[in-house]
Design a protein around this motif. Structure first.
Motif, PDB file in Angstrom:
ATOM      1  N   ASN A  16       0.868  -1.176   0.000  1.00 53.98           N
ATOM      2  CA  ASN A  16       0.000   0.000   0.000  1.00 53.98           C
ATOM      3  C   ASN A  16       0.903   1.224   0.000  1.00 53.98           C
ATOM      4  N   GLY A  17       0.522   2.242  -0.766  1.00 52.57           N
ATOM      5  CA  GLY A  17       1.305   3.475  -0.828  1.00 52.57           C
ATOM      6  C   GLY A  17       1.546   3.872  -2.275  1.00 52.57           C
ATOM      7  N   TRP A  18       2.570   4.699  -2.480  1.00 52.80           N
ATOM      8  CA  TRP A  18       2.943   5.119  -3.835  1.00 52.80           C
ATOM      9  C   TRP A  18       4.320   4.545  -4.138  1.00 52.80           C
ATOM     10  N   ALA A  19       4.456   3.869  -5.272  1.00 55.43           N
ATOM     11  CA  ALA A  19       5.717   3.276  -5.707  1.00 55.43           C
ATOM     12  C   ALA A  19       5.856   3.511  -7.201  1.00 55.43           C
ATOM     13  N   ILE A  20       7.075   3.322  -7.752  1.00 51.07           N
ATOM     14  CA  ILE A  20       7.332   3.813  -9.109  1.00 51.07           C
ATOM     15  C   ILE A  20       8.081   2.843 -10.009  1.00 51.07           C
ATOM     16  N   TYR A  21       8.123   1.523  -9.665  1.00 55.16           N
ATOM     17  CA  TYR A  21       8.802   0.605 -10.589  1.00 55.16           C
ATOM     18  C   TYR A  21       7.990   0.521 -11.881  1.00 55.16           C
ATOM     19  N   ASP A  22       8.683   0.768 -13.014  1.00 56.79           N
ATOM     20  CA  ASP A  22       8.019   0.880 -14.313  1.00 56.79           C
ATOM     21  C   ASP A  22       8.450  -0.303 -15.182  1.00 56.79           C
ATOM     22  N   THR A  23       7.537  -1.237 -15.441  1.00 57.02           N
ATOM     23  CA  THR A  23       7.898  -2.418 -16.238  1.00 57.02           C
ATOM     24  C   THR A  23       8.276  -2.022 -17.668  1.00 57.02           C
ATOM     25  N   ALA A  24       7.765  -0.913 -18.172  1.00 58.79           N
ATOM     26  CA  ALA A  24       8.060  -0.486 -19.546  1.00 58.79           C
ATOM     27  C   ALA A  24       9.546  -0.183 -19.726  1.00 58.79           C
ATOM     28  N   VAL A  25      10.205   0.267 -18.670  1.00 54.84           N
ATOM     29  CA  VAL A  25      11.641   0.557 -18.746  1.00 54.84           C
ATOM     30  C   VAL A  25      12.437  -0.409 -17.870  1.00 54.84           C
ATOM     31  N   ALA A  26      11.729  -1.358 -17.253  1.00 55.39           N
ATOM     32  CA  ALA A  26      12.351  -2.315 -16.326  1.00 55.39           C
ATOM     33  C   ALA A  26      13.228  -1.584 -15.317  1.00 55.39           C
ATOM     34  N   GLY A  27      12.683  -0.497 -14.749  1.00 56.46           N
ATOM     35  CA  GLY A  27      13.460   0.269 -13.772  1.00 56.46           C
ATOM     36  C   GLY A  27      12.652   1.414 -13.205  1.00 56.46           C
ATOM     37  N   THR A  28      13.384   2.393 -12.723  1.00 55.40           N
ATOM     38  CA  THR A  28      12.776   3.517 -12.021  1.00 55.40           C
ATOM     39  C   THR A  28      13.271   4.828 -12.618  1.00 55.40           C
ATOM     40  N   LEU A  29      12.371   5.750 -12.838  1.00 61.46           N
ATOM     41  CA  LEU A  29      12.705   7.065 -13.398  1.00 61.46           C
ATOM     42  C   LEU A  29      12.285   8.141 -12.405  1.00 61.46           C
TER      43      LEU A  29
ATOM     44  N   ILE B 221       0.704  20.501  -2.368  1.00 57.71           N
ATOM     45  CA  ILE B 221       2.046  20.019  -2.029  1.00 57.71           C
ATOM     46  C   ILE B 221       2.562  19.186  -3.193  1.00 57.71           C
ATOM     47  N   ARG B 222       3.837  19.373  -3.516  1.00 63.46           N
ATOM     48  CA  ARG B 222       4.471  18.564  -4.568  1.00 63.46           C
ATOM     49  C   ARG B 222       5.652  17.795  -3.984  1.00 63.46           C
ATOM     50  N   LEU B 223       5.733  16.517  -4.310  1.00 60.57           N
ATOM     51  CA  LEU B 223       6.888  15.686  -3.972  1.00 60.57           C
ATOM     52  C   LEU B 223       7.538  15.236  -5.274  1.00 60.57           C
ATOM     53  N   GLU B 224       8.756  15.704  -5.511  1.00 61.13           N
ATOM     54  CA  GLU B 224       9.507  15.266  -6.681  1.00 61.13           C
ATOM     55  C   GLU B 224      10.503  14.196  -6.250  1.00 61.13           C
ATOM     56  N   LEU B 225      10.504  13.087  -6.961  1.00 60.84           N
ATOM     57  CA  LEU B 225      11.481  12.027  -6.755  1.00 60.84           C
ATOM     58  C   LEU B 225      12.541  12.195  -7.826  1.00 60.84           C
ATOM     59  N   LEU B 226      13.798  12.388  -7.410  1.00 59.26           N
ATOM     60  CA  LEU B 226      14.869  12.769  -8.333  1.00 59.26           C
ATOM     61  C   LEU B 226      15.981  11.735  -8.308  1.00 59.26           C
ATOM     62  N   GLU B 227      16.626  11.568  -9.455  1.00 59.71           N
ATOM     63  CA  GLU B 227      17.725  10.602  -9.529  1.00 59.71           C
ATOM     64  C   GLU B 227      19.042  11.253  -9.094  1.00 59.71           C
ATOM     65  N   HIS B 228      20.019  10.403  -8.764  1.00 57.39           N
ATOM     66  CA  HIS B 228      21.351  10.884  -8.400  1.00 57.39           C
ATOM     67  C   HIS B 228      22.318   9.719  -8.559  1.00 57.39           C
ATOM     68  N   SER B 229      23.524  10.031  -9.031  1.00 56.55           N
ATOM     69  CA  SER B 229      24.484   8.964  -9.346  1.00 56.55           C
ATOM     70  C   SER B 229      24.930   8.181  -8.117  1.00 56.55           C
ATOM     71  N   SER B 230      24.713   8.724  -6.908  1.00 54.47           N
ATOM     72  CA  SER B 230      25.138   8.017  -5.699  1.00 54.47           C
ATOM     73  C   SER B 230      24.134   6.949  -5.267  1.00 54.47           C
ATOM     74  N   LEU B 231      22.977   6.899  -5.919  1.00 51.73           N
ATOM     75  CA  LEU B 231      21.893   6.007  -5.477  1.00 51.73           C
ATOM     76  C   LEU B 231      21.883   4.727  -6.313  1.00 51.73           C
ATOM     77  N   PRO B 232      21.345   3.618  -5.766  1.00 56.06           N
ATOM     78  CA  PRO B 232      21.246   2.384  -6.554  1.00 56.06           C
ATOM     79  C   PRO B 232      20.386   2.612  -7.803  1.00 56.06           C
ATOM     80  N   PHE B 233      20.911   2.251  -8.964  1.00 57.05           N
ATOM     81  CA  PHE B 233      20.223   2.489 -10.241  1.00 57.05           C
ATOM     82  C   PHE B 233      19.829   3.967 -10.377  1.00 57.05           C
ATOM     83  N   ASN B 234      20.687   4.834  -9.843  1.00 52.83           N
ATOM     84  CA  ASN B 234      20.463   6.296  -9.824  1.00 52.83           C
ATOM     85  C   ASN B 234      19.226   6.695  -9.028  1.00 52.83           C
ATOM     86  N   GLY B 235      18.647   5.771  -8.261  1.00 48.61           N
ATOM     87  CA  GLY B 235      17.435   6.095  -7.512  1.00 48.61           C
ATOM     88  C   GLY B 235      16.250   6.203  -8.458  1.00 48.61           C
ATOM     89  N   PRO B 236      15.228   7.008  -8.056  1.00 53.67           N
ATOM     90  CA  PRO B 236      15.177   7.948  -6.909  1.00 53.67           C
ATOM     91  C   PRO B 236      15.087   7.290  -5.527  1.00 53.67           C
TER      92      PRO B 236
END
Ligand SMILES: [Ca+2]
Ligand SMILES: [Ca+2]
Ligand SMILES: [Ca+2]
Length: 314
Positions: free
Chosen positions: A46-59, A169-184
């Motif tokens: 339950n909640g909000w999650a972002i695994y995208d099967t179309a890219v087999a990853g997370t954006l 309220i806005r929550l942006e999930l952002l990538e970063h090179s220090s994160l697994p698979f660049n995160g978010p």
């Protein structure tokens, strides 16, 4: 005779959210939705999650919510709860607010939803993380998480709200090179995350309230005064010498005790909006970095004085 200041109990009140809207929401394993972050349900799927099967990853993805009621200037506190397990915590993210009309953003869609509004990035957070976890605030106002990542846990993030009545309220999930698979997110296998709940609460400021945001040499700082007379003028002054007190003649108010030591520099007066909030932005000279700075303000309509602010320029 002794005068005791009244004790103000400033209650923290919950902020109900509505119309959860996202650029993308995961449907693999379970159907996740930004509406599930305020349903009070803490089960693992339950909640909000972002695994995208179309890219087999997370954006990078964004979710927005309307606040059920307008929030005037005050303190906002976010509890970002992750109860899914296996380090599905947020890795890099940014929180913003808007005062736009609710009809102009947040259409309630879980995918390709309307997340466009005039967003103000929240600055100068207070941050409490699960044990062992650390953070840094990047130049764009986003928070980057590091350290020993917990399996589950809660981030407590607090800010002061800008002028106007906050509607969303806005929550942006952002990538970063220090994160697994660049995160978010921080999940080791794919950079995913689960935001099980987003609990938001609000605490009003007490009296004429002065604050300084992003007081950093070479950058733009914002001075904000709230609980002023709506539509009235507010004076703000600063000192590099100390916090006084000193009795000074304030035009229209007469002799006024300022929490500043001479020499005192008055900044341009600024007019409060309909919510009694005034903001003054300007560049901080780089030469002030590392120096202590004291600020004080006066409501020129009521002649009320604010709290004194003492900060080391960053
Ligand atoms: Ca939930
Ligand atoms: Ca990714
Ligand atoms: Ca809406």
């Amino acid at each position: 005779m002794m005068f005791l200041a009244p004790i103000l109990l400033l209650a923290q009140t919950p902020v109900p959210l509505q119309e959860g809207t996202a650029t993308f929401s995961q449907v693999q394993t379970a159907t996740f939705s930004p509406d599930q972050v305020y349903d009070g349900i803490l089960t693992t799927l339950n909640g909000w999650a972002i695994y995208d099967t179309a890219v087999a990853g997370t954006l990078e993805e964004t979710a927005v919510w309307e606040t059920a009621a307008n929030l005037p200037p005050g303190r906002i506190d976010f509890e970002l709860i992750q109860n899914h397990g296996t380090t599905h915590l947020l890795g890099r993210f940014r929180l913003s607010v808007t005062t736009d009309s609710r009809s102009s953003f947040a259409d309630g869609l879980d995918n390709n939803g309307d997340v466009t509004a005039n967003w103000t990035v929240l600055l100068d957070p207070t941050v409490t993380l699960p044990a062992g976890m650390t953070y840094s605030v990047l130049a764009d106002g986003s928070i980057l998480i590091a350290g020993t990542i917990a399996l589950t846990g809660t981030y407590e993030i607090g800010y002061s709200l800008p002028c106007g009545g906050v509607t969303g309220i806005r929550l942006e999930l952002l990538e970063h090179s220090s994160l697994p698979f660049n995160g978010p997110g921080l999940h080791i296998a794919n950079g995913n995350l689960v935001l099980t709940e987003l609990e938001v609460s609000y605490t009003p400021h007490s009296g004429l309230f002065l604050e300084a945001l992003n007081l950093v040499g070479g950058q733009q700082a914002t001075l904000r005064v709230s609980n002023a007379t709506p539509g009235g003028l507010v004076a703000i002054a600063y000192s590099l010498a100390g916090n006084g007190p000193v009795n000074a003649n304030v035009p229209g108010c007469g002799i006024t005790t300022l929490l500043l030591s001479p020499p005192i520099t008055a900044l341009p007066t600024v007019r409060a909006d309909a919510t009694g909030c005034a903001e003054l932005s300007g560049n901080v000279p780089a030469a002030l970095s590392g120096r202590p700075l004291w600020l004080h303000s006066v409501d020129l309509s009521s002649c009320a004085t604010s709290n004194g602010v003492a900060q080391i320029v960053g």
